[in-house]
Write an enzyme that holds these catalytic residues in place. Structure first.
Site, PDB file in Angstrom:
ATOM      1  N   PRO A  10      31.314  22.441  30.424  1.00 52.41           N
ATOM      2  CA  PRO A  10      31.321  22.846  31.825  1.00 52.41           C
ATOM      3  C   PRO A  10      32.704  22.874  32.467  1.00 52.41           C
ATOM      4  O   PRO A  10      33.540  22.010  32.211  1.00 52.41           O
ATOM      5  CB  PRO A  10      30.443  21.794  32.513  1.00 52.41           C
ATOM      6  CG  PRO A  10      30.382  20.652  31.577  1.00 52.41           C
ATOM      7  CD  PRO A  10      30.516  21.232  30.201  1.00 52.41           C
ATOM      8  N   ASN A  11      32.882  23.892  33.284  1.00 56.10           N
ATOM      9  CA  ASN A  11      34.078  24.100  34.117  1.00 56.10           C
ATOM     10  C   ASN A  11      35.300  24.569  33.327  1.00 56.10           C
ATOM     11  O   ASN A  11      36.332  24.877  33.918  1.00 56.10           O
ATOM     12  CB  ASN A  11      34.427  22.843  34.938  1.00 56.10           C
ATOM     13  CG  ASN A  11      33.280  22.451  35.842  1.00 56.10           C
ATOM     14  OD1 ASN A  11      32.815  23.268  36.628  1.00 56.10           O
ATOM     15  ND2 ASN A  11      32.781  21.232  35.714  1.00 56.10           N
ATOM     16  N   ARG A  18      41.588  26.212  37.690  1.00 57.36           N
ATOM     17  CA  ARG A  18      41.103  24.876  38.001  1.00 57.36           C
ATOM     18  C   ARG A  18      42.234  23.847  37.871  1.00 57.36           C
ATOM     19  O   ARG A  18      42.836  23.726  36.806  1.00 57.36           O
ATOM     20  CB  ARG A  18      40.034  24.560  36.945  1.00 57.36           C
ATOM     21  CG  ARG A  18      39.579  23.173  36.896  1.00 57.36           C
ATOM     22  CD  ARG A  18      38.739  22.916  35.654  1.00 57.36           C
ATOM     23  NE  ARG A  18      38.166  21.597  35.781  1.00 57.36           N
ATOM     24  CZ  ARG A  18      37.624  20.922  34.795  1.00 57.36           C
ATOM     25  NH1 ARG A  18      37.551  21.456  33.592  1.00 57.36           N
ATOM     26  NH2 ARG A  18      37.136  19.720  35.003  1.00 57.36           N
ATOM     27  N   TYR A  23      45.347  20.898  34.135  1.00 57.78           N
ATOM     28  CA  TYR A  23      44.855  21.672  32.989  1.00 57.78           C
ATOM     29  C   TYR A  23      45.734  22.869  32.609  1.00 57.78           C
ATOM     30  O   TYR A  23      45.417  23.587  31.666  1.00 57.78           O
ATOM     31  CB  TYR A  23      43.422  22.155  33.270  1.00 57.78           C
ATOM     32  CG  TYR A  23      42.455  21.001  33.461  1.00 57.78           C
ATOM     33  CD1 TYR A  23      42.118  20.166  32.386  1.00 57.78           C
ATOM     34  CD2 TYR A  23      41.878  20.722  34.700  1.00 57.78           C
ATOM     35  CE1 TYR A  23      41.255  19.102  32.553  1.00 57.78           C
ATOM     36  CE2 TYR A  23      41.004  19.659  34.873  1.00 57.78           C
ATOM     37  CZ  TYR A  23      40.700  18.860  33.800  1.00 57.78           C
ATOM     38  OH  TYR A  23      39.841  17.801  33.956  1.00 57.78           O
ATOM     39  N   ASN A  75      35.205  20.560  23.306  1.00 58.70           N
ATOM     40  CA  ASN A  75      35.578  19.903  24.552  1.00 58.70           C
ATOM     41  C   ASN A  75      34.320  19.866  25.422  1.00 58.70           C
ATOM     42  O   ASN A  75      33.950  20.877  26.022  1.00 58.70           O
ATOM     43  CB  ASN A  75      36.698  20.663  25.261  1.00 58.70           C
ATOM     44  CG  ASN A  75      37.172  19.934  26.510  1.00 58.70           C
ATOM     45  OD1 ASN A  75      36.482  19.038  27.009  1.00 58.70           O
ATOM     46  ND2 ASN A  75      38.334  20.304  27.014  1.00 58.70           N
ATOM     47  N   ALA A  78      32.954  17.125  31.397  1.00 58.25           N
ATOM     48  CA  ALA A  78      32.450  15.874  31.976  1.00 58.25           C
ATOM     49  C   ALA A  78      31.230  15.319  31.240  1.00 58.25           C
ATOM     50  O   ALA A  78      30.932  14.123  31.341  1.00 58.25           O
ATOM     51  CB  ALA A  78      32.123  16.089  33.448  1.00 58.25           C
ATOM     52  N   GLU A  99      36.366  16.030  18.928  1.00 57.55           N
ATOM     53  CA  GLU A  99      36.320  16.068  20.391  1.00 57.55           C
ATOM     54  C   GLU A  99      37.744  16.250  20.922  1.00 57.55           C
ATOM     55  O   GLU A  99      38.646  15.517  20.525  1.00 57.55           O
ATOM     56  CB  GLU A  99      35.741  14.724  20.859  1.00 57.55           C
ATOM     57  CG  GLU A  99      35.636  14.565  22.347  1.00 57.55           C
ATOM     58  CD  GLU A  99      35.190  13.149  22.714  1.00 57.55           C
ATOM     59  OE1 GLU A  99      34.405  12.511  21.976  1.00 57.55           O
ATOM     60  OE2 GLU A  99      35.660  12.669  23.760  1.00 57.55           O
ATOM     61  N   HIS A 101      40.230  16.844  24.437  1.00 58.32           N
ATOM     62  CA  HIS A 101      40.435  16.887  25.889  1.00 58.32           C
ATOM     63  C   HIS A 101      41.853  17.361  26.169  1.00 58.32           C
ATOM     64  O   HIS A 101      42.800  16.878  25.548  1.00 58.32           O
ATOM     65  CB  HIS A 101      40.211  15.506  26.516  1.00 58.32           C
ATOM     66  CG  HIS A 101      38.827  15.022  26.270  1.00 58.32           C
ATOM     67  ND1 HIS A 101      37.741  15.551  26.916  1.00 58.32           N
ATOM     68  CD2 HIS A 101      38.351  14.130  25.373  1.00 58.32           C
ATOM     69  CE1 HIS A 101      36.643  14.976  26.446  1.00 58.32           C
ATOM     70  NE2 HIS A 101      36.975  14.122  25.499  1.00 58.32           N
ATOM     71  N   ARG A 108      43.552   8.680  33.883  1.00 63.59           N
ATOM     72  CA  ARG A 108      42.989   9.313  35.081  1.00 63.59           C
ATOM     73  C   ARG A 108      41.965   8.362  35.705  1.00 63.59           C
ATOM     74  O   ARG A 108      42.131   7.151  35.625  1.00 63.59           O
ATOM     75  CB  ARG A 108      42.375  10.676  34.693  1.00 63.59           C
ATOM     76  CG  ARG A 108      43.424  11.630  34.100  1.00 63.59           C
ATOM     77  CD  ARG A 108      42.814  12.976  33.757  1.00 63.59           C
ATOM     78  NE  ARG A 108      42.256  13.628  34.925  1.00 63.59           N
ATOM     79  CZ  ARG A 108      41.412  14.679  34.874  1.00 63.59           C
ATOM     80  NH1 ARG A 108      41.056  15.170  33.686  1.00 63.59           N
ATOM     81  NH2 ARG A 108      40.934  15.222  35.971  1.00 63.59           N
TER      82      ARG A 108
END
Ligand code: DQA
Length: 151
Positions: A10-11, A18, A23, A75, A78, A99, A101, A108
């Site tokens: 998502p996103n 964004r 990012y 990825n 969230a 995985e 990121h 963060r």
């Protein structure tokens, strides 16, 4: 030829627009075409898929097992932090998942530090920007090559 799936959650379709300070300014399309090109250089075909929906990501993971995909760069956005359903889907397939990121999830907000996916993934890369996807691709290709030479 090895077959790798590049899966984004998502996103990540909003990359480039964004939070560019976190990012970066490159888009999802830039990322996908770059990993497809890198795959070609390394002798692998790369398919891509992005979804904002948990169930669609789960269905794509299941399909990867039927399609005999050799490795998945994932990825989960969230969902990383709380989706037991996606974790179970990763655990349910025999395909290695790395995985990735883009941001360093460890410096963060505290909720980003925990991944429910990492324990069932082959590995995790965080904080290296888009380069993390390149390293994941290399690692999956290397891993598969080693497994084949052990057969
Ligand atoms: C992310 C980190 C997650 O915490 C966040 O929800 C994302 C992107 C990353 O690539 O840095 O959507 O997975």
């Amino acid at each position: 030829m090895q077959h790798i799936l590049l899966l984004n959650g998502p996103n990540l379709n909003r990359l480039g627009k964004r939070e560019p300070d976190i990012y970066g300014s490159e888009t999802l399309e830039d990322l996908e075409s770059r990993i497809i090109a890198k795959g070609r250089e390394l002798g692998a075909s790369v398919s891509t898929f992005q979804s904002n929906h948990e169930g669609e990501l789960i269905d794509r993971l299941h399909l990867a097992a039927d399609e005999e995909i050799d490795g998945i760069i994932f990825n989960p956005g969230a969902f990383t932090h709380y989706s037991y359903a996606i974790r179970d889907a990763v655990a349910s397939i025999p395909v290695p998942v790395i995985e990735v990121h883009i941001s360093n999830v460890h410096n963060r907000e505290p909720f980003r530090e925990h991944s429910v996916i990492a324990p069932v993934a082959a590995g995790q890369i965080a904080g290296l920007g888009f380069l993390g996807y390149d390293f994941a691709l290399q690692a999956l290709i290397h891993k598969q090559g080693k497994e084949e030479s052990n057969d």
